[in-house]
Design a protein around this motif. Sequence first.
Motif, PDB file in Angstrom:
ATOM      1  N   THR A  56      45.337  14.720  54.098  1.00  0.00           N
ATOM      2  CA  THR A  56      45.304  13.457  53.366  1.00  0.00           C
ATOM      3  C   THR A  56      44.143  12.645  53.929  1.00  0.00           C
ATOM      4  O   THR A  56      43.994  12.522  55.145  1.00  0.00           O
ATOM      5  CB  THR A  56      46.628  12.689  53.540  1.00  0.00           C
ATOM      6  OG1 THR A  56      47.701  13.517  53.098  1.00  0.00           O
ATOM      7  CG2 THR A  56      46.624  11.390  52.751  1.00  0.00           C
ATOM      8  N   VAL A  57      43.324  12.107  53.042  1.00  0.00           N
ATOM      9  CA  VAL A  57      42.090  11.410  53.421  1.00  0.00           C
ATOM     10  C   VAL A  57      42.246   9.914  53.197  1.00  0.00           C
ATOM     11  O   VAL A  57      42.833   9.484  52.202  1.00  0.00           O
ATOM     12  CB  VAL A  57      40.897  11.936  52.585  1.00  0.00           C
ATOM     13  CG1 VAL A  57      39.617  11.169  52.889  1.00  0.00           C
ATOM     14  CG2 VAL A  57      40.700  13.427  52.806  1.00  0.00           C
ATOM     15  N   ALA A  65      36.698   8.198  55.722  1.00  0.00           N
ATOM     16  CA  ALA A  65      36.575   7.567  57.044  1.00  0.00           C
ATOM     17  C   ALA A  65      37.639   8.058  58.016  1.00  0.00           C
ATOM     18  O   ALA A  65      37.650   7.645  59.168  1.00  0.00           O
ATOM     19  CB  ALA A  65      36.655   6.049  56.905  1.00  0.00           C
ATOM     20  N   GLY A  66      38.513   8.927  57.560  1.00  0.00           N
ATOM     21  CA  GLY A  66      39.549   9.473  58.418  1.00  0.00           C
ATOM     22  C   GLY A  66      40.425  10.421  57.639  1.00  0.00           C
ATOM     23  O   GLY A  66      40.344  10.491  56.406  1.00  0.00           O
ATOM     24  N   TRP A  67      41.265  11.154  58.374  1.00  0.00           N
ATOM     25  CA  TRP A  67      42.184  12.078  57.710  1.00  0.00           C
ATOM     26  C   TRP A  67      43.330  12.454  58.631  1.00  0.00           C
ATOM     27  O   TRP A  67      43.241  12.315  59.846  1.00  0.00           O
ATOM     28  CB  TRP A  67      41.470  13.326  57.204  1.00  0.00           C
ATOM     29  CG  TRP A  67      40.720  14.144  58.228  1.00  0.00           C
ATOM     30  CD1 TRP A  67      39.444  13.919  58.670  1.00  0.00           C
ATOM     31  CD2 TRP A  67      41.182  15.314  58.927  1.00  0.00           C
ATOM     32  NE1 TRP A  67      39.084  14.889  59.592  1.00  0.00           N
ATOM     33  CE2 TRP A  67      40.139  15.757  59.761  1.00  0.00           C
ATOM     34  CE3 TRP A  67      42.379  16.031  58.914  1.00  0.00           C
ATOM     35  CZ2 TRP A  67      40.253  16.878  60.587  1.00  0.00           C
ATOM     36  CZ3 TRP A  67      42.492  17.150  59.733  1.00  0.00           C
ATOM     37  CH2 TRP A  67      41.425  17.563  60.547  1.00  0.00           C
ATOM     38  N   ALA A  68      44.390  12.892  58.000  1.00  0.00           N
ATOM     39  CA  ALA A  68      45.559  13.388  58.722  1.00  0.00           C
ATOM     40  C   ALA A  68      46.003  14.676  58.042  1.00  0.00           C
ATOM     41  O   ALA A  68      45.767  14.869  56.846  1.00  0.00           O
ATOM     42  CB  ALA A  68      46.684  12.365  58.705  1.00  0.00           C
ATOM     43  N   ASP A  79      47.340  16.706  62.850  1.00  0.00           N
ATOM     44  CA  ASP A  79      46.026  16.090  63.074  1.00  0.00           C
ATOM     45  C   ASP A  79      46.045  14.666  62.542  1.00  0.00           C
ATOM     46  O   ASP A  79      46.619  14.415  61.481  1.00  0.00           O
ATOM     47  CB  ASP A  79      44.936  16.865  62.324  1.00  0.00           C
ATOM     48  CG  ASP A  79      44.665  18.224  62.915  1.00  0.00           C
ATOM     49  OD1 ASP A  79      43.705  18.326  63.698  1.00  0.00           O
ATOM     50  OD2 ASP A  79      45.401  19.180  62.596  1.00  0.00           O
ATOM     51  N   PHE A  80      45.380  13.762  63.271  1.00  0.00           N
ATOM     52  CA  PHE A  80      45.255  12.376  62.830  1.00  0.00           C
ATOM     53  C   PHE A  80      43.947  11.856  63.403  1.00  0.00           C
ATOM     54  O   PHE A  80      43.855  11.628  64.610  1.00  0.00           O
ATOM     55  CB  PHE A  80      46.438  11.531  63.319  1.00  0.00           C
ATOM     56  CG  PHE A  80      46.575  10.225  62.593  1.00  0.00           C
ATOM     57  CD1 PHE A  80      47.391  10.127  61.483  1.00  0.00           C
ATOM     58  CD2 PHE A  80      45.878   9.105  63.010  1.00  0.00           C
ATOM     59  CE1 PHE A  80      47.520   8.930  60.795  1.00  0.00           C
ATOM     60  CE2 PHE A  80      45.996   7.905  62.337  1.00  0.00           C
ATOM     61  CZ  PHE A  80      46.825   7.803  61.226  1.00  0.00           C
ATOM     62  N   TRP A  81      42.936  11.691  62.556  1.00  0.00           N
ATOM     63  CA  TRP A  81      41.590  11.363  63.022  1.00  0.00           C
ATOM     64  C   TRP A  81      40.995  10.236  62.193  1.00  0.00           C
ATOM     65  O   TRP A  81      40.926  10.328  60.971  1.00  0.00           O
ATOM     66  CB  TRP A  81      40.680  12.589  62.917  1.00  0.00           C
ATOM     67  CG  TRP A  81      41.234  13.805  63.581  1.00  0.00           C
ATOM     68  CD1 TRP A  81      41.765  14.909  62.961  1.00  0.00           C
ATOM     69  CD2 TRP A  81      41.325  14.058  64.979  1.00  0.00           C
ATOM     70  NE1 TRP A  81      42.173  15.817  63.899  1.00  0.00           N
ATOM     71  CE2 TRP A  81      41.920  15.320  65.154  1.00  0.00           C
ATOM     72  CE3 TRP A  81      40.975  13.326  66.111  1.00  0.00           C
ATOM     73  CZ2 TRP A  81      42.168  15.875  66.390  1.00  0.00           C
ATOM     74  CZ3 TRP A  81      41.214  13.882  67.356  1.00  0.00           C
ATOM     75  CH2 TRP A  81      41.797  15.141  67.494  1.00  0.00           C
ATOM     76  N   ILE A  82      40.560   9.194  62.852  1.00  0.00           N
ATOM     77  CA  ILE A  82      39.832   8.099  62.205  1.00  0.00           C
ATOM     78  C   ILE A  82      38.441   8.070  62.833  1.00  0.00           C
ATOM     79  O   ILE A  82      38.300   8.116  64.063  1.00  0.00           O
ATOM     80  CB  ILE A  82      40.528   6.736  62.407  1.00  0.00           C
ATOM     81  CG1 ILE A  82      41.964   6.769  61.862  1.00  0.00           C
ATOM     82  CG2 ILE A  82      39.716   5.615  61.761  1.00  0.00           C
ATOM     83  CD1 ILE A  82      42.095   7.012  60.376  1.00  0.00           C
ATOM     84  N   SER A  93      46.505   2.606  59.933  1.00  0.00           N
ATOM     85  CA  SER A  93      47.805   2.091  59.488  1.00  0.00           C
ATOM     86  C   SER A  93      48.094   2.499  58.049  1.00  0.00           C
ATOM     87  O   SER A  93      49.214   2.915  57.721  1.00  0.00           O
ATOM     88  CB  SER A  93      47.851   0.568  59.623  1.00  0.00           C
ATOM     89  OG  SER A  93      47.754   0.198  60.984  1.00  0.00           O
ATOM     90  N   ALA A  94      47.098   2.391  57.178  1.00  0.00           N
ATOM     91  CA  ALA A  94      47.285   2.781  55.775  1.00  0.00           C
ATOM     92  C   ALA A  94      47.539   4.282  55.661  1.00  0.00           C
ATOM     93  O   ALA A  94      48.418   4.718  54.901  1.00  0.00           O
ATOM     94  CB  ALA A  94      46.064   2.376  54.958  1.00  0.00           C
ATOM     95  N   LEU A  95      46.790   5.068  56.400  1.00  0.00           N
ATOM     96  CA  LEU A  95      46.948   6.523  56.368  1.00  0.00           C
ATOM     97  C   LEU A  95      48.323   6.917  56.901  1.00  0.00           C
ATOM     98  O   LEU A  95      49.025   7.738  56.302  1.00  0.00           O
ATOM     99  CB  LEU A  95      45.833   7.188  57.176  1.00  0.00           C
ATOM    100  CG  LEU A  95      45.839   8.713  57.231  1.00  0.00           C
ATOM    101  CD1 LEU A  95      45.745   9.321  55.838  1.00  0.00           C
ATOM    102  CD2 LEU A  95      44.674   9.197  58.102  1.00  0.00           C
ATOM    103  N   LEU A  96      48.729   6.322  58.011  1.00  0.00           N
ATOM    104  CA  LEU A  96      50.031   6.642  58.593  1.00  0.00           C
ATOM    105  C   LEU A  96      51.163   6.268  57.637  1.00  0.00           C
ATOM    106  O   LEU A  96      52.126   7.035  57.472  1.00  0.00           O
ATOM    107  CB  LEU A  96      50.207   5.941  59.938  1.00  0.00           C
ATOM    108  CG  LEU A  96      51.471   6.300  60.707  1.00  0.00           C
ATOM    109  CD1 LEU A  96      51.536   7.794  61.005  1.00  0.00           C
ATOM    110  CD2 LEU A  96      51.533   5.489  61.999  1.00  0.00           C
TER     111      LEU A  96
END
Length: 169
Positions: A56-57, A65-68, A79-82, A93-96
Motif C-alpha cells: 500500500t502506497v 512518499a512511503g509504503w507498507a 514493511d513500513f517505510w516513509i 499516520s495516514a498509511l497506518l
Amino acid sequence: MIHIRNAHEGEAEILANIGLRSWQAAMGSIGGTDALLDNASEAFSNFTHRAWLTITVVELNGLAAGWAAREALDENISDFWIDPDHLRQGLGSALLAQIEKDVLEQGLEKIAVQTHAGNTDAIEFFKAHGYAIHWLSVDYSPKLDRDVPTVGLSKPLLEGGDGTYGSAI
C-alpha cells in the motif's frame, strides 16, 4: 495532499528506493550498514517486484512518499517505510490508519509489527498510535556479525481487546 492507494507493478524501483533510503536512516543506530547496502538494495528491489500486490502506497501531492506491506496478507506489517525527506508530515499516520482498516476489514482483531530495538523513532511512532511492546528478542545477525535486539509491537483493533490471542481464563 495525501492519498493512499495500492501499488502498481511498474513502480517497484521507486518503492525500492524509498525503502532503501528509509532502511538506511532506521539502521543508523546499529551501524555497519555500508557493508550491507548492496544486499539491502537488491532485497528491496526483489521484494517490491515480487510482492507489489501486498504493498500500500502513500502519496504526497501525487508522488509516492512511503509504503507498507503485509507480505502474508495477515495481521503482520512486514514493511513500513516513509521517505526520510517526508517524515512528520502525517504520511505515516495516514498509511497506518489505512493498513489497520484493511486488517480489520479482513476480520482480524489485532495488528503487529516488529523493528530493531534501536529504532526509537519507529517504536515511538507506533506507541503514539496505540501499539504496545509485547516481546523483545535478541537474534544473531550473520551479516552484521553481532546480536541485534528486536521488539515486537501490537495493537488490538477491537474495543476491549488486549492484542493477545486466546481467552483470559
